[in-house]
Design a protein around this motif. Structure first.
Motif, mmCIF file in Angstrom:
data_model
loop_
_atom_site.group_PDB
_atom_site.id
_atom_site.type_symbol
_atom_site.label_atom_id
_atom_site.label_comp_id
_atom_site.label_asym_id
_atom_site.label_seq_id
_atom_site.Cartn_x
_atom_site.Cartn_y
_atom_site.Cartn_z
ATOM 1 N N ASP A 269 0.688 -1.215 0.012
ATOM 2 C CA ASP A 269 -0.144 -0.034 0.064
ATOM 3 C C ASP A 269 0.806 1.225 -0.170
ATOM 4 O OD1 ASP A 269 0.845 -0.182 2.627
ATOM 5 O OD2 ASP A 269 -1.045 0.410 3.449
ATOM 6 N N TYR A 270 2.131 1.195 -0.660
ATOM 7 C CA TYR A 270 2.965 2.213 -0.672
ATOM 8 C C TYR A 270 2.591 3.078 -1.824
ATOM 9 C CZ TYR A 270 7.000 5.017 -1.915
ATOM 10 O OH TYR A 270 8.044 5.897 -2.370
ATOM 11 N N ASP A 271 2.464 4.491 -1.670
ATOM 12 C CA ASP A 271 2.202 5.312 -2.706
ATOM 13 C C ASP A 271 3.094 6.530 -2.913
ATOM 14 O OD1 ASP A 271 1.297 6.737 -5.015
ATOM 15 O OD2 ASP A 271 -0.803 6.900 -4.103
ATOM 16 N N TRP A 272 4.091 6.763 -3.617
ATOM 17 C CA TRP A 272 5.045 7.774 -3.671
ATOM 18 C C TRP A 272 4.176 9.130 -3.881
ATOM 19 C CZ3 TRP A 272 8.862 6.227 -8.045
ATOM 20 C CH2 TRP A 272 8.467 6.033 -8.875
ATOM 21 N N LYS A 273 3.028 9.027 -4.404
ATOM 22 C CA LYS A 273 2.264 10.150 -4.899
ATOM 23 C C LYS A 273 1.828 10.944 -3.618
ATOM 24 C CE LYS A 273 1.457 9.673 -9.803
ATOM 25 N NZ LYS A 273 0.773 9.548 -10.797
ATOM 26 N N ALA A 274 1.856 10.027 -2.594
ATOM 27 C CA ALA A 274 1.425 10.593 -1.159
ATOM 28 C C ALA A 274 2.421 10.916 -0.139
ATOM 29 C CB ALA A 274 0.515 9.383 -0.688
ATOM 30 N N GLY A 275 3.405 11.202 -0.934
ATOM 31 C CA GLY A 275 4.748 11.749 -0.326
ATOM 32 C C GLY A 275 5.051 13.218 -0.265
ATOM 33 N N ASN A 276 3.834 13.936 0.153
ATOM 34 C CA ASN A 276 4.107 15.277 0.098
ATOM 35 C C ASN A 276 3.223 15.975 1.259
ATOM 36 O OD1 ASN A 276 1.257 15.401 -0.908
ATOM 37 N ND2 ASN A 276 2.156 14.771 -2.836
ATOM 38 N N ALA A 277 3.453 17.142 1.416
ATOM 39 C CA ALA A 277 2.542 18.062 2.675
ATOM 40 C C ALA A 277 1.094 17.677 2.341
ATOM 41 C CB ALA A 277 2.870 19.192 2.766
ATOM 42 N N ALA A 278 0.513 17.824 1.214
ATOM 43 C CA ALA A 278 -0.972 17.747 1.018
ATOM 44 C C ALA A 278 -1.202 16.384 1.681
ATOM 45 C CB ALA A 278 -1.273 17.613 -0.396
ATOM 46 N N SER A 279 -0.497 15.332 1.468
ATOM 47 C CA SER A 279 -0.968 13.972 1.708
ATOM 48 C C SER A 279 -0.273 13.690 3.334
ATOM 49 C CB SER A 279 -0.339 13.051 0.933
ATOM 50 O OG SER A 279 -1.131 13.133 -0.355
ATOM 51 N N SER A 280 0.187 14.621 3.912
ATOM 52 C CA SER A 280 0.928 14.543 5.417
ATOM 53 C C SER A 280 1.991 13.785 5.381
ATOM 54 C CB SER A 280 -0.266 14.143 6.399
ATOM 55 O OG SER A 280 -1.158 14.940 6.526
ATOM 56 N N TYR A 281 2.693 13.689 4.030
ATOM 57 C CA TYR A 281 3.785 12.929 3.915
ATOM 58 C C TYR A 281 3.825 11.105 4.347
ATOM 59 C CZ TYR A 281 6.266 16.977 2.949
ATOM 60 O OH TYR A 281 6.514 18.398 2.614
ATOM 61 N N SER A 282 2.457 10.736 3.979
ATOM 62 C CA SER A 282 2.064 9.367 4.554
ATOM 63 C C SER A 282 2.728 8.394 3.583
ATOM 64 C CB SER A 282 0.511 9.292 4.636
ATOM 65 O OG SER A 282 -0.117 9.400 3.216
ATOM 66 N N PHE A 283 2.816 8.421 2.399
ATOM 67 C CA PHE A 283 3.032 7.549 1.372
ATOM 68 C C PHE A 283 2.236 6.420 1.302
ATOM 69 C CE2 PHE A 283 6.974 9.963 1.826
ATOM 70 C CZ PHE A 283 7.406 10.124 0.533
ATOM 71 N N LYS A 284 1.217 6.613 1.919
ATOM 72 C CA LYS A 284 -0.143 5.276 2.144
ATOM 73 C C LYS A 284 -0.903 5.491 0.846
ATOM 74 C CE LYS A 284 -2.679 3.176 5.455
ATOM 75 N NZ LYS A 284 -2.963 2.969 6.780
ATOM 76 N N GLY A 285 -1.122 4.345 0.373
ATOM 77 C CA GLY A 285 -2.054 4.303 -0.797
ATOM 78 C C GLY A 285 -3.164 3.258 -0.430
ATOM 79 N N ALA A 286 -3.768 2.709 -1.588
ATOM 80 C CA ALA A 286 -4.840 1.796 -1.320
ATOM 81 C C ALA A 286 -4.159 0.433 -0.842
ATOM 82 C CB ALA A 286 -5.709 1.513 -2.613
ATOM 83 N N ASP A 287 -5.301 -0.011 -0.355
ATOM 84 C CA ASP A 287 -4.860 -1.528 0.191
ATOM 85 C C ASP A 287 -4.603 -2.370 -0.869
ATOM 86 O OD1 ASP A 287 -5.694 -4.468 0.916
ATOM 87 O OD2 ASP A 287 -5.937 -3.755 2.820
ATOM 88 N N PRO A 288 -3.697 -3.103 -1.013
ATOM 89 C CA PRO A 288 -2.832 -3.823 -2.331
ATOM 90 C C PRO A 288 -3.816 -5.050 -2.501
ATOM 91 C CG PRO A 288 -1.599 -4.671 -0.437
ATOM 92 C CD PRO A 288 -2.610 -3.260 0.145
ATOM 93 N N GLY A 289 -4.834 -5.423 -1.697
ATOM 94 C CA GLY A 289 -5.594 -6.637 -2.112
ATOM 95 C C GLY A 289 -6.397 -6.681 -3.159
ATOM 96 N N LEU A 290 -7.048 -5.620 -3.826
ATOM 97 C CA LEU A 290 -7.798 -5.450 -4.907
ATOM 98 C C LEU A 290 -6.981 -5.592 -6.229
ATOM 99 C CD1 LEU A 290 -10.577 -2.909 -4.006
ATOM 100 C CD2 LEU A 290 -10.840 -5.244 -4.217
ATOM 101 N N TYR A 291 -5.774 -4.685 -5.971
ATOM 102 C CA TYR A 291 -4.917 -4.903 -7.184
ATOM 103 C C TYR A 291 -4.276 -6.424 -7.372
ATOM 104 C CZ TYR A 291 -0.357 -4.714 -9.425
ATOM 105 O OH TYR A 291 0.645 -4.899 -10.521
ATOM 106 N N VAL A 292 -3.911 -6.926 -6.371
ATOM 107 C CA VAL A 292 -3.086 -8.165 -6.649
ATOM 108 C C VAL A 292 -4.359 -9.344 -7.100
ATOM 109 C CG1 VAL A 292 -2.261 -10.199 -5.189
ATOM 110 C CG2 VAL A 292 -1.439 -7.738 -4.893
ATOM 111 N N GLU A 293 -5.418 -9.188 -6.456
ATOM 112 C CA GLU A 293 -6.723 -10.113 -6.845
ATOM 113 C C GLU A 293 -6.791 -9.873 -8.507
ATOM 114 O OE1 GLU A 293 -9.954 -9.347 -4.818
ATOM 115 O OE2 GLU A 293 -8.964 -9.967 -2.829
ATOM 116 N N SER A 294 -6.984 -8.335 -8.808
ATOM 117 C CA SER A 294 -7.098 -8.141 -10.216
ATOM 118 C C SER A 294 -6.019 -8.783 -11.167
ATOM 119 C CB SER A 294 -7.292 -6.496 -10.340
ATOM 120 O OG SER A 294 -7.699 -6.462 -11.696
#
Length: 793
Positions: A269-294
């Motif tokens: 669930d890492y997301d480098w587009k969430a590595g900024n002030a607007a995202s509180s530098y969370s680097f957190k993206g969606a749960d990977p489960g749906l992607y892996v299943e897909s």
């Protein structure tokens, strides 16, 4: 204007679109206990895989590019190493002290590595064949023309088994396919990780798949989530879950079934587009489960043949962009890879077959670890077998990250560097802007020597290697070089120039009048030459990099589609700074290029300094501030100083290290001196001293840990022996350092600055004798080492 060929020899047999197949192979299985020195790694950028294990009990070690401990997934207060308070107020005092005394310290600017984290292994996928306990006629191989790993053996049940493993970029999965000439026995498949605390992950299975989910910590905060599925494709037999706690999937096939195929997908669930002030530098993206299943569901609906063909087409399109054909003078093609490496010596003429094999291997590793949707290759490329890797398998940017990208543009893999550009944009610039302000009171952005995937841009705790704000200045060369080869104006305007501009603005704000020598020049203060010497001012390494970056930026601004007022003002500031900038070109009393501007009486530049780094030669290679911008390639005084520096540093096995990257760096520097003997020796020395039986480069002799930079750097070093193509030079020199042992060889698809490419060959002595050039290149002419003109515009 197209090239007009002056010399051209027809070579129809050479001009083919296919890749000449070379393989690494072994007659014994790779042991899991020593997998990093025995496996043949594969990958698709996001996923890495290392096959190992004996017949009937094969296992594949899996990696995910973004699976890291640490960062905001470990601590909600993670700051990328940045301090909580402004430390720039300490800089004037630090600078004054250094100018008064020649050296000083930056202790008040140093930071810590709290929650820095490490790249880590994901899991193993194990495939057990019931009843298979031994084998004969065993062979495992990695085909460098297809990127497919194949194992063939005759088992004790008298069946011949063939397992193929490849990681396909088009379908974003790794594929494990096993076939037999007789009915397949019962096969058990499971995910496992014996190195990670079992409280952190859960293995399970259901009809047609096994799954492993987990997190790097249970929190708070919740760690990085990871998820992986190994799914049977259609018609692979019936399956049952033998143990829902451990996740073992038992597959039974009927008497007519000879083949079973798994597709393996994984993510975090890492997301480098969430590595900024607007995202509180969370680097957190969606749960990977749906992607892996897909992705696994989509791939499982295809035939294995379709998956394989899509993979081969994609892989060969990249691998086939460049070809180096060297003679097999030792008849090595039929010998096991480990045996060739074991018998290889730095003395004598080497083994051109092995050298070209390792060249192709380096390109395979890059294709496998850098794609447009992945992180760039780290210190371990994409392959680590442990939860805590050596040096965290992070991004060291004082040679290692740079070396990972040597030779990429020249051999037609330039577009795979999208991973690098995005990494800079999304993980360096946001936190790096804070670092610039808090440590330097500066505009723009900056990084230092070591970076993770969570925006760690500040200094760590030891000045000799942490006080390195020149890291991004060096990386700006890669932006410039990629544009130089690709001529991609859209990319320049939309991504490259905005990255470059911010870092240039930082450095323009930091230059100081040299108040030690009072010679009217602008210098950096404070600085540390990477991992060597004192904290001082005007380190040669820094000055050369800034000279190069400023000149390159000035050359790019007029090419922008619509440069604005700020761009023109930046150009004016750069012009003014360059007129006074110390260029980092000073010669010591004993004839070497100085690493520090301090007079020799201070003792920092000294004879027989065998330090592993060649930081003071960065403007010679891989940079061009000395070799090109200061006309070093044609200046005998500069050439002599570079030569003396290389002799002074030794071959790359000093008391401080015995690694491959230092040797291939030396090789490339010697090649640019047109010194065939030394350039080829350093290539041979690196392979003989640092290459493990599977062809991966080790850091300390042949002993672990694995560090991939020398595998990539070897490509760059051998290219430096094939061509000198410097910015600003009207001549391209082919074959500056081709050894006689490579005699009657040729190369196809070598990219040139400006957008063209050449195919060329050489005689038995290594002198280039013919060339076929193509592409739009203006104002260039091609010569050989003897100065004979081969082609011109």
């Amino acid at each position: 204007m197209r090239f007009r060929n002056i010399l051209y020899v027809t070579y129809l047999s050479f001009m083919t679109s296919s890749v000449k197949g070379k393989s690494l192979w072994s007659s014994t299985p790779a042991s899991w206990a020593d997998v990093i020195r025995q496996t043949y790694p594969i990958g698709n950028g996001r996923l890495g895989a290392m096959p190992s294990g004996p017949p009937g009990a094969e296992s594949v070690v899996l990696n995910i590019d973004s699976l890291w401990s640490g960062g905001p997934f470990q601590s909600s207060s993670y700051t990328g190493g940045n301090p909580n308070l402004d430390k720039s107020k300490y800089l004037p005092g630090i600078r004054d002290w250094i100018f008064q005394n020649g050296s000083g310290n930056v202790s008040r600017l140093l930071g810590a590595a709290d929650n820095y984290g490490s790249y880590q292994v994901f899991a193993n996928i194990s495939v057990a064949i019931n009843g298979v306990t031994s084998s004969t006629k065993y062979n495992r191989s990695l085909d460098l023309s297809s990127g497919i790993h194949t194992t063939v053996y005759t088992a004790n049940d008298e069946n011949i088994y063939t397992s193929s493993i490849y990681c396909t970029y088009p379908d974003q999965v790794c594929v494990y396919d096993i076939s037999s000439n007789g009915p397949l026995p019962e096969i058990t498949i499971d995910f496992n990780n014996q190195l990670t605390d079992r409280s952190l992950f859960h293995a399970t299975c259901a009809d047609q798949f096994v799954r492993l989910t987990g997190a790097t910590q249970l929190g708070p905060p919740m760690g990085m989530k990871y998820d992986g599925i190994a799914r049977l494709i259609a018609h692979s037999g019936t399956s049952r879950c033998s143990n829902k706690t451990t996740g073992k999937l038992v597959v039974q096939v009927d008497s007519r079934t000879r083949k079973l195929t798994l597709v393996i997908g994984a993510g975090t669930d890492y997301d480098w587009k969430a590595g900024n002030a607007a995202s509180s530098y969370s680097f957190k993206g969606a749960d990977p489960g749906l992607y892996v299943e897909s992705v696994t569901t989509a791939a499982s609906k295809k035939s294995e043949n379709d998956l394989r063909q899509a993979h081969i087409s994609d892989y060969q399109n990249l691998a086939g962009q460049f070809e180096l054909d060297l003679p097999d003078i030792a008849a090595s093609a039929g010998i096991e890879t480990s045996a060739i490496i074991r018998g290889y010596s730095a003395n004598g003429t080497g083994n051109p077959y092995l050298e070209s094999l390792m060249f192709e291997y380096g390109r395979h590793l890059f294709i496998s670890s850098s794609r447009d949707n992945s992180l760039p290759p780290n210190l371990a490329g994409r392959w680590s077998e442990t939860p805590t890797a050596a040096w965290n398998a992070d991004y060291h940017a004082n040679i290692n990250l740079q070396m990972n990208h040597w030779g990429v543009d020249q051999t037609g893999l330039g577009e795979l560097q999208v991973a690098l550009w995005n990494y800079m944009q999304y993980t360096w610039m946001p936190r790096g802007t804070e670092t610039a302000k808090l440590l330097y009171g500066a505009p723009g952005w900056v990084t230092h020597s070591e970076m993770n995937i969570f925006g760690h841009t500040a200094m760590k705790g030891t000045a000799q290697w942490a006080n390195y704000p020149a890291s991004a200045a060096w990386m700006m060369q890669h932006l410039y070089d990629h544009f130089s080869y690709s001529q991609n104006m859209t990319w320049l305007a939309e991504q490259a120039y905005p990255i470059l501009k911010g870092h240039v603005q930082f450095w323009l704000s930091q230059l100081q009048d040299d108040k030690f020598l009072n010679d009217g020049t602008l210098v950096v203060n404070p600085c540390n030459s990477p991992e060597h010497g004192p904290t001082t001012f005007a380190c040669t390494h820094f000055q050369q990099l800034l000279h190069q970056m400023f000149k390159n930026t000035l050359s790019l601004i007029p090419l922008l589609p619509s440069p604005d007022t700020l761009d023109l003002e930046l150009a004016s500031s750069l012009t003014a700074a360059l007129s006074r900038l110390d260029k980092g070109l000073h010669i010591s009393t004993f004839g070497t290029l100085k690493e520090w501007k301090l007079p020799d009486r201070y003792g920092y530049d000294f004879s027989k300094d065998t330090h592993r780094h060649l930081s003071h030669l960065v403007g010679w290679y891989p940079g061009h501030s000395v070799s090109s911008l200061l006309s070093g390639y044609t200046n005998s005084t500069i050439q002599s100083a570079v030569r003396n520096s290389l002799l002074n540093r030794g071959p790359g096995n000093g008391s401080d290290a015995d690694s491959g990257w230092e040797k291939v760096w030396r090789s490339a520097c010697w090649a640019l001196l047109n010194d065939t003997e030394h350039a080829h020796y350093e290539v041979r020395f690196a392979i003989s001293e640092n290459w493990a039986p599977n062809g991966l480069s080790m850091y300390s002799g042949k002993q672990k840990p694995f560090q991939i930079d020398a595998n990539f750097g070897l490509v760059g070093a051998m290219l430096a022996m094939l061509v000198v193509d410097l910015p600003g030079m009207s001549e391209v020199v082919l074959g500056p350092a081709i050894p006689g042992s490579w005699g009657d060889g040729n190369a196809r698809g070598l990219r040139l600055r400006g957008g063209g490419s050449v195919d060329f060959g050489w005689d038995r002595e290594g002198m280039v004798s013919w060339v076929k050039a193509s592409g739009e290149v203006k104002g260039r002419r091609i010569v050989n080492k003897a100065g004979k003109v081969l082609a011109e515009t």
